[in-house]
Design an enzyme around this catalytic site. Structure first.
Site, PDB file in Angstrom:
ATOM      1  N   THR A 178     -55.676  17.121 -14.982  1.00  0.00           N
ATOM      2  CA  THR A 178     -54.870  18.350 -14.928  1.00  0.00           C
ATOM      3  C   THR A 178     -53.402  17.993 -15.157  1.00  0.00           C
ATOM      4  O   THR A 178     -52.955  16.920 -14.754  1.00  0.00           O
ATOM      5  CB  THR A 178     -55.057  19.013 -13.554  1.00  0.00           C
ATOM      6  OG1 THR A 178     -56.422  19.413 -13.436  1.00  0.00           O
ATOM      7  CG2 THR A 178     -54.167  20.247 -13.392  1.00  0.00           C
ATOM      8  N   SER A 206     -49.679  18.598 -17.890  1.00  0.00           N
ATOM      9  CA  SER A 206     -49.300  18.795 -19.295  1.00  0.00           C
ATOM     10  C   SER A 206     -49.837  17.678 -20.191  1.00  0.00           C
ATOM     11  O   SER A 206     -50.220  17.935 -21.338  1.00  0.00           O
ATOM     12  CB  SER A 206     -47.780  18.896 -19.418  1.00  0.00           C
ATOM     13  OG  SER A 206     -47.160  17.766 -18.851  1.00  0.00           O
ATOM     14  N   THR A 207     -49.910  16.435 -19.700  1.00  0.00           N
ATOM     15  CA  THR A 207     -50.434  15.336 -20.522  1.00  0.00           C
ATOM     16  C   THR A 207     -51.940  15.495 -20.690  1.00  0.00           C
ATOM     17  O   THR A 207     -52.490  15.324 -21.782  1.00  0.00           O
ATOM     18  CB  THR A 207     -50.097  13.970 -19.890  1.00  0.00           C
ATOM     19  OG1 THR A 207     -48.785  14.021 -19.325  1.00  0.00           O
ATOM     20  CG2 THR A 207     -50.154  12.858 -20.923  1.00  0.00           C
ATOM     21  N   GLY A 223     -53.510  12.468 -16.156  1.00  0.00           N
ATOM     22  CA  GLY A 223     -52.099  12.101 -16.121  1.00  0.00           C
ATOM     23  C   GLY A 223     -51.740  11.521 -14.761  1.00  0.00           C
ATOM     24  O   GLY A 223     -52.603  11.345 -13.894  1.00  0.00           O
ATOM     25  N   GLY A 277     -50.677  14.539  -8.190  1.00  0.00           N
ATOM     26  CA  GLY A 277     -50.683  15.784  -7.442  1.00  0.00           C
ATOM     27  C   GLY A 277     -49.480  16.668  -7.695  1.00  0.00           C
ATOM     28  O   GLY A 277     -49.355  17.732  -7.100  1.00  0.00           O
ATOM     29  N   GLY A 278     -48.615  16.218  -8.619  1.00  0.00           N
ATOM     30  CA  GLY A 278     -47.468  17.059  -8.967  1.00  0.00           C
ATOM     31  C   GLY A 278     -47.918  18.425  -9.473  1.00  0.00           C
ATOM     32  O   GLY A 278     -47.248  19.433  -9.280  1.00  0.00           O
ATOM     33  N   GLY A 279     -49.092  18.434 -10.086  1.00  0.00           N
ATOM     34  CA  GLY A 279     -49.652  19.698 -10.591  1.00  0.00           C
ATOM     35  C   GLY A 279     -50.554  20.381  -9.574  1.00  0.00           C
ATOM     36  O   GLY A 279     -51.176  21.400  -9.888  1.00  0.00           O
ATOM     37  N   GLU A 320     -58.976  15.877  -8.512  1.00  0.00           N
ATOM     38  CA  GLU A 320     -58.700  14.726  -9.388  1.00  0.00           C
ATOM     39  C   GLU A 320     -59.184  13.424  -8.748  1.00  0.00           C
ATOM     40  O   GLU A 320     -59.762  12.566  -9.418  1.00  0.00           O
ATOM     41  CB  GLU A 320     -57.200  14.627  -9.677  1.00  0.00           C
ATOM     42  CG  GLU A 320     -56.701  15.727 -10.595  1.00  0.00           C
ATOM     43  CD  GLU A 320     -55.192  15.753 -10.740  1.00  0.00           C
ATOM     44  OE1 GLU A 320     -54.720  16.295 -11.746  1.00  0.00           O
ATOM     45  OE2 GLU A 320     -54.476  15.243  -9.859  1.00  0.00           O
ATOM     46  N   LYS A 366     -42.939   7.426 -16.526  1.00  0.00           N
ATOM     47  CA  LYS A 366     -43.754   7.472 -15.293  1.00  0.00           C
ATOM     48  C   LYS A 366     -43.942   6.079 -14.664  1.00  0.00           C
ATOM     49  O   LYS A 366     -44.439   5.975 -13.545  1.00  0.00           O
ATOM     50  CB  LYS A 366     -45.141   8.057 -15.602  1.00  0.00           C
ATOM     51  CG  LYS A 366     -45.126   9.439 -16.260  1.00  0.00           C
ATOM     52  CD  LYS A 366     -44.836  10.505 -15.263  1.00  0.00           C
ATOM     53  CE  LYS A 366     -44.846  11.911 -15.822  1.00  0.00           C
ATOM     54  NZ  LYS A 366     -46.100  12.385 -16.346  1.00  0.00           N
TER      55      LYS A 366
HETATM   56  C1  5RP Z   1     -51.767  17.117 -11.376  1.00  0.00           C
HETATM   57  C2  5RP Z   1     -51.371  15.701 -11.628  1.00  0.00           C
HETATM   58  C3  5RP Z   1     -50.799  15.402 -12.963  1.00  0.00           C
HETATM   59  O1  5RP Z   1     -51.609  14.462 -13.582  1.00  0.00           O
HETATM   60  C4  5RP Z   1     -49.417  14.860 -12.792  1.00  0.00           C
HETATM   61  O2  5RP Z   1     -48.666  15.811 -12.068  1.00  0.00           O
HETATM   62  C5  5RP Z   1     -48.763  14.590 -14.147  1.00  0.00           C
HETATM   63  O3  5RP Z   1     -48.542  15.801 -14.793  1.00  0.00           O
HETATM   64  P1  5RP Z   1     -47.861  15.870 -16.222  1.00  0.00           P
HETATM   65  O4  5RP Z   1     -48.825  15.268 -17.176  1.00  0.00           O
HETATM   66  O5  5RP Z   1     -47.659  17.348 -16.459  1.00  0.00           O
HETATM   67  O6  5RP Z   1     -46.560  15.115 -16.167  1.00  0.00           O
HETATM   68  O7  5RP Z   1     -51.510  14.828 -10.816  1.00  0.00           O
HETATM   69  O8  5RP Z   1     -52.174  17.294 -10.051  1.00  0.00           O
END
Ligand code: 5RP
Length: 260
Positions: free
Chosen positions: A33, A35-36, A90, A103-105, A111, A129
């Protein structure tokens, strides 16, 4: 079209495109989950449509499930898959040992379950990152809504004896309401600045009543695929101890960019 992408999106895209090569016909693949991971899902959808590739995708969130179906990927649940060949996701941070903060998303729980149920986990990320020490990105901790302020107080008390630099915690919000995960929980973000002992912290946090799971992924990730804005991709395999470099081109009429 690709010319309109920012360098960071190009980096995410090339990492995703390279990682899509790990997927083979007949596999059960965990779809991350963020953007990547969304780039990955689009790249895999293109392989399904253009090359007739067949695999089953196990999404880690409702939004990934929706996108996967939209691009033509056959979606099954983890209950149906039971065990996976591969998960590609990601990360918010990774270190030299491929320990992760995720977990930023807001999808860390699914996950982590999906990645742990996989023979191999591949992380896709832009170069920003990579960190020497985890913790600059706030560590997400999923907590049940019942008594969450008590859980928060217990976490803060626990952090006093942990090897971390900051101890502030905040409830993640969605506008003026607490953020709700796909599992109906809340997320506390721990502003730790620097995590000295991630393994210990991950274990201790999960002992606190009310904590469902934390965003530290230790000994789960096998490979990281790092993308750069100029199309370079570095693939590091922690088990084999190998590093591979590739150069990917941006294809101007790529269908992937149609909806961007
Ligand atoms: C979601 C996540 C994402 O993998 C993480 O936040 C990276 O996100 P992005 O690819 O948008 O930078 O852990 O829960």
């Amino acid at each position: 079209m690709s010319g309109e992408l920012s360098p960071i999106d190009k980096a995410k895209y090339v990492a995703a495109k390279r990682a899509a090569e790990f997927v083979e016909d007949g596999m059960r693949v965990g779809l991350g989950t963020g953007s990547t991971a969304a780039w990955l899902v689009r790249c895999l959808g293109e392989k399904v449509r253009e090359e007739g590739m067949r695999f089953k995708g196990i999404p880690t969130s409702a939004r990934t499930a929706e996108l996967a179906r939209e691009v033509g990927i056959e979606v099954i649940s983890l209950d149906e898959a039971r065990w996976l060949d591969l998960t590609i996701d990601g990360a918010d941070e990774f270190d030299a040992n491929l320990a992760l903060v995720k977990g930023g998303g807001g999808a860390l729980l699914q996950e982590k379950i999906v990645a742990t149920a996989s023979d191999q986990m591949v992380v896709i990320a832009d170069a920003a990152k990579e960190v020497e020490h985890l913790g600059h990105f706030p560590l997400p901790v999923e907590v049940i809504p019942f008594g969450w302020p008590t859980t928060q107080a217990l976490i803060e008390e626990t952090l006093i004896s942990m090897d971390v630099m900051g101890r502030q915690t905040t409830l993640r919000m969605n506008g003026d309401r607490p953020y709700i995960t796909d599992e109906g929980n809340h997320i506390l973000d721990l502003h730790l600045q620097r995590i000295g002992n991630a393994r210990q912290l991950a274990l201790v946090l999960n002992q606190i009543p009310g904590v469902v799971e934390n965003g530290l992924f230790i000994d789960i990730c096998d490979t990281v695929v790092i993308g750069y804005g100029d199309g370079r991709v570095e693939t590091r395999d922690i088990n084999a101890g190998t590093v591979q470099e590739t150069q990917l081109d941006f294809v101007e009429d790529d269908n992937l960019f149609r909806d961007i």
